[in-house]
Design an enzyme around this catalytic site. Structure first.
Site, short mmCIF file in Angstrom:
data_model
loop_
_atom_site.label_atom_id
_atom_site.label_comp_id
_atom_site.label_asym_id
_atom_site.label_seq_id
_atom_site.Cartn_x
_atom_site.Cartn_y
_atom_site.Cartn_z
N LYS A 210 -50.67 9.49 2.69
CA LYS A 210 -50.20 9.81 1.34
C LYS A 210 -51.41 10.15 0.49
O LYS A 210 -52.31 9.33 0.31
CB LYS A 210 -49.46 8.60 0.76
CG LYS A 210 -49.11 8.74 -0.71
CD LYS A 210 -48.25 7.60 -1.18
CE LYS A 210 -48.00 7.66 -2.67
NZ LYS A 210 -47.11 6.59 -3.12
N LYS A 263 -47.31 12.99 3.10
CA LYS A 263 -46.85 13.29 1.74
C LYS A 263 -48.03 13.65 0.86
O LYS A 263 -49.03 12.92 0.93
CB LYS A 263 -46.14 12.04 1.23
CG LYS A 263 -45.97 11.91 -0.24
CD LYS A 263 -45.47 10.56 -0.61
CE LYS A 263 -45.43 10.52 -2.13
NZ LYS A 263 -45.31 9.22 -2.66
#
Ligand code: PBG
Ligand code: ZN
Length: 340
Positions: A210, A263
């Protein structure tokens, strides 16, 4: 010497002739390794503690923050159209709910735990994923418990976040997905699931890679989770950190993750491809985040391209990179688009 009088004279190079392989729409679809299907899609839901509210989030086109009483009527038609999974984000709005420890995150009367129970009961076939983090619940808006100097206290944060994940799992979540990025939280959650005797029925999806950056803004408006000071650069990954992302992916696989997530998605297709390579024996998820979604809407509105065409192109890129699970705010549209 050429003896075959009937041989066709070939002037071109055979291998240069590709058009025949994708002349027909069906043949074009065969060119993809993976086809987008409804079962790959997870839809994000923001659930507030204001039970009757339904409020449009201005920076996140067509997306609403809803109280628990609005969930079932909203989801009913989507489930009917083939929605298979949602990911829940709790949004405490009542004054005085947030504190330094994120105490409200696992409040049994809070919106997330009540929603898990409700959705399990009302939609038995719906797969319930729950985001696990403290930033919506902490007074400072960071994704854990802080030291006096404002940095994350990793041990206290992991202890707390694994308790929260366990509470969601015990309430009936099929999948818990820690997005906090504290080191060692996957192992801590897995151990607590084992200790509690429920590890066999709970999927652990790690937000393994992330990245920090500017694409989470609309989400933070929706979830009221903007840090009150500083930023998240010391726990979310630096955008150039491909090697770091690979290490985080390997680490989380070794700590017991069942699914690895990358992400944002479209800006990090190389990382998705790395995740597929490093985690070739487990599913890879990609989160097409709020900023990616808002950007596509804004460009479509400005006449740059057609919304549906871009939604497909972006999603197919994410699939091609290696993801087979896609978290996206476009899910309601895809449920219509994939039916026709
Ligand atoms: C909370 C969390 C965030 C997102 C998912 N979980 C925001 C953040 O880390 O600041 C972003 C999702 C999106 O932008 O759609 N830790
Ligand atoms: Zn967070």
């Amino acid at each position: 010497a050429s003896t075959a009088a009937t041989s066709v004279s070939i002037s071109g190079d055979i291998s240069s002739q590709l058009h025949g392989g994708y002349a027909h729409p069906l043949a074009r679809s065969w060119q993809a390794e993976r086809q987008l299907t409804k079962s790959m899609l997870i839809y994000p839901l923001f659930v507030s503690d204001n039970d009757d509210e339904e409020v449009l989030i201005p920076s996140l086109p067509n997306q609403y923050r809803r109280g628990i009483n609005r969930l079932v009527p909203f989801l009913e038609p989507l489930v009917h159209k083939g929605l298979r999974s949602v990911i829940l984000f709790g949004v405490p709005l009542k004054p005085g709910t947030k504190d330094a420890l994120g105490t409200a995150a696992d409040d049994p009367e809070g919106p997330v735990i009540r929603s898990i129970r409700l959705l399990r009961q009302r939609f038995p076939q719906l797969y319930i994923t729950v985001d696990v983090c403290l930033c919506e619940y902490t007074s400072h808006g960071h994704c854990g418990i802080l030291r006096d100097d404002g940095s994350l206290n990793n041990q206290l944060s992991v202890d707390r976040i694994s308790d929260v994940a366990l509470a969601y799992a015990k309430a009936g979540a099929h999948c818990v997905a820690p997005s906090d990025m504290n080191d060692g939280r996957i192992r801590a959650i897995k151990l607590k699931l084992i200790e509690e005797g429920i590890v066999h029925r709970v999927t652990l999806m790690s937000y393994a890679a992330k990245f920090s950056g500017c694409l989470y803004g609309p989400f933070r408006d929706a979830a009221d989770s903007c840090p009150s000071f500083g930023d998240r650069k010391c726990y979310q990954l630096p955008p150039g950190g491909r090697g770091l992302a690979r290490r985080a992916i390997v680490r989380d696989i070794n700590e017991g993750a069942d699914i690895i997530m990358v992400k944002p998605a479209s800006q990090y297709l190389d990382i998705i491809s790395d995740a597929k390579e490093l985690g070739k024996d487990l599913p890879v998820a990609a989160y097409q985040v709020s900023g990616e979604f808002a950007m596509i809407h804004a460009a479509a509105k400005a006449g740059v391209f057609d919304l549906k065409a871009m939604a497909f192109e972006a999603t197919e890129g994410i699939l091609r990179a290696g993801a087979t699970i896609i978290i996206s705010y476009f899910v309601p549209e895809f449920l219509d688009w994939l039916s026709t």
